[in-house]
Scaffold this motif. Structure first.
Motif, PDB file in Angstrom:
ATOM      1  N   UNK A   1       6.669  19.605   2.344  1.00 53.38           N
ATOM      2  CA  UNK A   1       6.577  18.869   3.606  1.00 53.38           C
ATOM      3  C   UNK A   1       7.765  19.288   4.455  1.00 53.38           C
ATOM      4  N   UNK A   2       7.470  19.621   5.691  1.00 49.78           N
ATOM      5  CA  UNK A   2       8.498  20.204   6.536  1.00 49.78           C
ATOM      6  C   UNK A   2       8.857  19.228   7.664  1.00 49.78           C
ATOM      7  N   UNK A   3      10.078  18.689   7.636  1.00 53.01           N
ATOM      8  CA  UNK A   3      10.444  17.705   8.670  1.00 53.01           C
ATOM      9  C   UNK A   3      10.407  18.274  10.095  1.00 53.01           C
ATOM     10  N   UNK A   4      10.325  19.586  10.206  1.00 52.25           N
ATOM     11  CA  UNK A   4      10.199  20.162  11.559  1.00 52.25           C
ATOM     12  C   UNK A   4       8.758  20.039  12.045  1.00 52.25           C
ATOM     13  N   UNK A   5       7.840  19.960  11.080  1.00 52.48           N
ATOM     14  CA  UNK A   5       6.426  19.844  11.458  1.00 52.48           C
ATOM     15  C   UNK A   5       5.912  18.413  11.337  1.00 52.48           C
ATOM     16  N   UNK A   6       6.408  17.679  10.345  1.00 51.93           N
ATOM     17  CA  UNK A   6       5.861  16.344  10.070  1.00 51.93           C
ATOM     18  C   UNK A   6       6.959  15.290  10.167  1.00 51.93           C
ATOM     19  N   UNK A   7       6.557  14.052  10.420  1.00 57.00           N
ATOM     20  CA  UNK A   7       7.506  12.948  10.467  1.00 57.00           C
ATOM     21  C   UNK A   7       7.463  12.227   9.120  1.00 57.00           C
ATOM     22  N   UNK A   8       8.647  12.083   8.513  1.00 59.91           N
ATOM     23  CA  UNK A   8       8.736  11.514   7.158  1.00 59.91           C
ATOM     24  C   UNK A   8       9.612  10.261   7.226  1.00 59.91           C
ATOM     25  N   UNK A   9       9.142   9.140   6.668  1.00 56.96           N
ATOM     26  CA  UNK A   9       9.895   7.881   6.817  1.00 56.96           C
ATOM     27  C   UNK A   9       9.556   6.900   5.706  1.00 56.96           C
ATOM     28  N   UNK A  10      10.343   5.825   5.658  1.00 61.45           N
ATOM     29  CA  UNK A  10      10.082   4.748   4.698  1.00 61.45           C
ATOM     30  C   UNK A  10       9.334   3.635   5.411  1.00 61.45           C
ATOM     31  N   UNK A  11       8.271   3.200   4.794  1.00 64.00           N
ATOM     32  CA  UNK A  11       7.427   2.161   5.391  1.00 64.00           C
ATOM     33  C   UNK A  11       8.234   0.883   5.692  1.00 64.00           C
ATOM     34  N   UNK A  12       9.065   0.454   4.737  1.00 68.30           N
ATOM     35  CA  UNK A  12       9.750  -0.840   4.902  1.00 68.30           C
ATOM     36  C   UNK A  12      10.797  -0.806   6.006  1.00 68.30           C
ATOM     37  N   UNK A  13      11.187   0.375   6.447  1.00 65.27           N
ATOM     38  CA  UNK A  13      12.190   0.429   7.510  1.00 65.27           C
ATOM     39  C   UNK A  13      11.560   0.228   8.883  1.00 65.27           C
ATOM     40  N   UNK A  14      10.240   0.217   8.920  1.00 65.96           N
ATOM     41  CA  UNK A  14       9.553  -0.037  10.188  1.00 65.96           C
ATOM     42  C   UNK A  14       8.839  -1.387  10.102  1.00 65.96           C
ATOM     43  N   UNK A  15       9.449  -2.438  10.657  1.00 67.99           N
ATOM     44  CA  UNK A  15       8.891  -3.789  10.485  1.00 67.99           C
ATOM     45  C   UNK A  15       7.533  -3.975  11.155  1.00 67.99           C
ATOM     46  N   UNK A  16       7.166  -3.075  12.023  1.00 69.21           N
ATOM     47  CA  UNK A  16       5.907  -3.257  12.757  1.00 69.21           C
ATOM     48  C   UNK A  16       4.668  -3.082  11.879  1.00 69.21           C
ATOM     49  N   UNK A  17       4.807  -2.370  10.752  1.00 67.65           N
ATOM     50  CA  UNK A  17       3.651  -2.239   9.845  1.00 67.65           C
ATOM     51  C   UNK A  17       3.226  -3.640   9.378  1.00 67.65           C
ATOM     52  N   UNK A  18       4.202  -4.430   8.931  1.00 70.99           N
ATOM     53  CA  UNK A  18       3.891  -5.766   8.400  1.00 70.99           C
ATOM     54  C   UNK A  18       3.418  -6.691   9.513  1.00 70.99           C
ATOM     55  N   UNK A  19       4.009  -6.529  10.682  1.00 72.50           N
ATOM     56  CA  UNK A  19       3.630  -7.360  11.826  1.00 72.50           C
ATOM     57  C   UNK A  19       2.149  -7.132  12.174  1.00 72.50           C
ATOM     58  N   UNK A  20       1.787  -5.866  12.257  1.00 74.58           N
ATOM     59  CA  UNK A  20       0.390  -5.545  12.587  1.00 74.58           C
ATOM     60  C   UNK A  20      -0.538  -5.960  11.452  1.00 74.58           C
ATOM     61  N   UNK A  21      -0.052  -5.829  10.227  1.00 69.93           N
ATOM     62  CA  UNK A  21      -0.871  -6.198   9.075  1.00 69.93           C
ATOM     63  C   UNK A  21      -1.313  -7.660   9.184  1.00 69.93           C
ATOM     64  N   UNK A  22      -0.400  -8.531   9.648  1.00 69.73           N
ATOM     65  CA  UNK A  22      -0.779  -9.947   9.780  1.00 69.73           C
ATOM     66  C   UNK A  22      -1.928 -10.103  10.784  1.00 69.73           C
ATOM     67  N   UNK A  23      -1.788  -9.440  11.915  1.00 64.93           N
ATOM     68  CA  UNK A  23      -2.833  -9.563  12.951  1.00 64.93           C
ATOM     69  C   UNK A  23      -4.167  -9.039  12.411  1.00 64.93           C
ATOM     70  N   UNK A  24      -4.098  -7.913  11.717  1.00 65.18           N
ATOM     71  CA  UNK A  24      -5.350  -7.356  11.168  1.00 65.18           C
ATOM     72  C   UNK A  24      -5.923  -8.254  10.076  1.00 65.18           C
ATOM     73  N   UNK A  25      -5.048  -8.889   9.293  1.00 69.96           N
ATOM     74  CA  UNK A  25      -5.559  -9.752   8.211  1.00 69.96           C
ATOM     75  C   UNK A  25      -6.331 -10.932   8.791  1.00 69.96           C
ATOM     76  N   UNK A  26      -5.994 -11.308  10.013  1.00 73.74           N
ATOM     77  CA  UNK A  26      -6.736 -12.397  10.670  1.00 73.74           C
ATOM     78  C   UNK A  26      -8.079 -11.891  11.209  1.00 73.74           C
ATOM     79  N   UNK A  27      -8.305 -10.611  11.057  1.00 71.79           N
ATOM     80  CA  UNK A  27      -9.583 -10.015  11.453  1.00 71.79           C
ATOM     81  C   UNK A  27     -10.274  -9.349  10.270  1.00 71.79           C
ATOM     82  N   UNK A  28      -9.943  -9.824   9.087  1.00 72.65           N
ATOM     83  CA  UNK A  28     -10.530  -9.283   7.844  1.00 72.65           C
ATOM     84  C   UNK A  28     -11.112 -10.448   7.060  1.00 72.65           C
ATOM     85  N   UNK A  29     -12.258 -10.251   6.461  1.00 69.73           N
ATOM     86  CA  UNK A  29     -12.887 -11.348   5.704  1.00 69.73           C
ATOM     87  C   UNK A  29     -12.494 -11.305   4.233  1.00 69.73           C
ATOM     88  N   UNK A  30     -12.428 -12.490   3.624  1.00 63.20           N
ATOM     89  CA  UNK A  30     -12.141 -12.580   2.183  1.00 63.20           C
ATOM     90  C   UNK A  30     -13.139 -11.745   1.392  1.00 63.20           C
TER      91      UNK A  30
END
Ligand code: ATP
Ligand code: LTN
Length: 329
Positions: free
Chosen positions: A70-99
């Protein structure tokens, strides 16, 4: 440029299965797509992880990403937990997902039988995965076969969300390798090769040394036919080895069968082990060069800076569409 996203959980050392099913695709795809590859540490904690070990495993996955190409010049590499917006969006999507949708997830159904203390996070993690994908407007998601159902769920969520709130989310699609979408365990060739399952006797780890690789391959369960022929139903063990050899040599299944038409299992297994060692050697050399270098932090710092800006923008757009927050004129 079209976007793609994928991630791997730091639950153990990467296996040859994750390499063939996912990482090998990443290397090719990063040349053509605006690619986002992350370490899915929030997904890892859906099952208890020792905190110190989790941090080490996370770092190892990044070093392996780089070592595999994986080449950081070509691809963006990161840690999921360092971006709080993943969890934020997950909540909104979970309210649009059925059990009912989550109840149908095969991975959840399998684990529910084995583990009576499954976490709520494990149950809802396919929603977080949907958030991981749509937050970057990704059109493609390279994954192994076991993750296709989760991408399908993401598609259902996108469709529902867009219907409710206007077309705000991009419809993702999985990319599954033609050969090697489900590499099997060498000892139980009907089961997926896994990194977090038991002693790893049937799993080749990317950091296994030559001796161990040879031992694992030579003791792989086969049948008594002594015929190198692809037949998943009747010859799952040998078919799995053919798949591994085919993927690593970039040959078709037919070409592998022809190459070994008059060879016995011992000779074929030796060739498979040789091929694996040949592929792993340069990856391991690079891994040991990177693991204690500053490169890992530099790559992750650069990655998180970029993705946080993109994710924040997308979350703001979505929050607005849903009616969250104050009205701004
Ligand atoms: P575990 O091995 O701990 O069960 P996992 O496979 O569930 O982990 P990851 O390691 O995060 O999860 O998977 C990374 C990627 O590799 C996913 O896209 C997954 O589909 C793929 N993958 C994992 N194992 C295999 C395999 N045996 N064959 C093909 N692809 C695989
Ligand atoms: N759920 C996946 C890892 C994963 C992922 C993702 C893959 C988390 N988020 C987004 C592709 C896209 C797994 O368990 N292997």
């Amino acid at each position: 440029m079209k976007k793609l996203v994928s991630g791997i959980k730091p639950t153990g050392e990467l296996t040859l299965g994750s390499y063939i099913g996912a990482v090998k695709q990443y290397i090719e795809l990063q040349k053509e797509y605006d690619s986002y590859f992350f370490v899915a540490d929030l997904h890892a904690i859906t099952k208890y992880q020792d905190p110190k070990e989790l941090r080490e495993k996370t770092k190892k996955i990044v070093a392996l990403y780089l070592a595999c190409g994986l080449d950081p010049k070509q691809a963006t590499i990161y840690l999921q937990s360092e971006n709080p917006y993943h969890s934020h969006l997950s909540w909104i999507l979970s309210c649009n997902t059925y059990l009912g949708e989550l109840n149908r997830m095969t991975q959840y159904k399998d684990q529910k039988i084995k583990d009576s203390n499954l976490s709520v996070g494990f149950y809802t993690y396919p929603v977080l995965m949907a958030a991981d994908i749509v937050i970057y407007d990704a059109e493609y998601v390279p994954v192994g076969e076991d993750q296709v159902q989760h991408v399908e769920l993401a598609r259902d969520i996108v469709q529902r969300f867009n219907k409710r709130y206007g077309n705000k989310l991009i419809m993702p699609e999985s990319i599954v390798p033609k050969i090697g979408a489900r590499i099997k365990d060498l000892q139980e060739p009907t089961k997926k090769m896994s990194k977090s399952d038991g002693e790893c006797k049937g799993s080749i780890l990317l950091l296994d040394d030559e001796k161990i690789v040879r031992k694992k391959v030579m003791s792989a369960i086969t049948d008594s036919d002594n015929l190198v022929k692809y037949d998943v139903k009747n010859k799952p063990g040998i078919s799995n080895l053919i798949t591994i050899y085919s993927s690593l040599s970039n040959l078709s299944i037919k070409e592998v069968e022809t190459e070994f038409i008059d060879k016995n299992y011992g000779e074929f297994k030796t060739a498979v082990a040789d091929k694996i060692v040949e592929v792993l050697k340069p990856i391991q050399d690079k891994y040991y060069e990177y693991i204690n270098s500053d490169m890992i932090d530099e790559v992750l710092d650069q990655g998180i800076k970029k993705v946080t800006v993109i994710a924040q923008k997308k979350c703001e757009l979505i929050a607005k569409a849903v009616g969250l927050g104050r009205q701004k004129c």
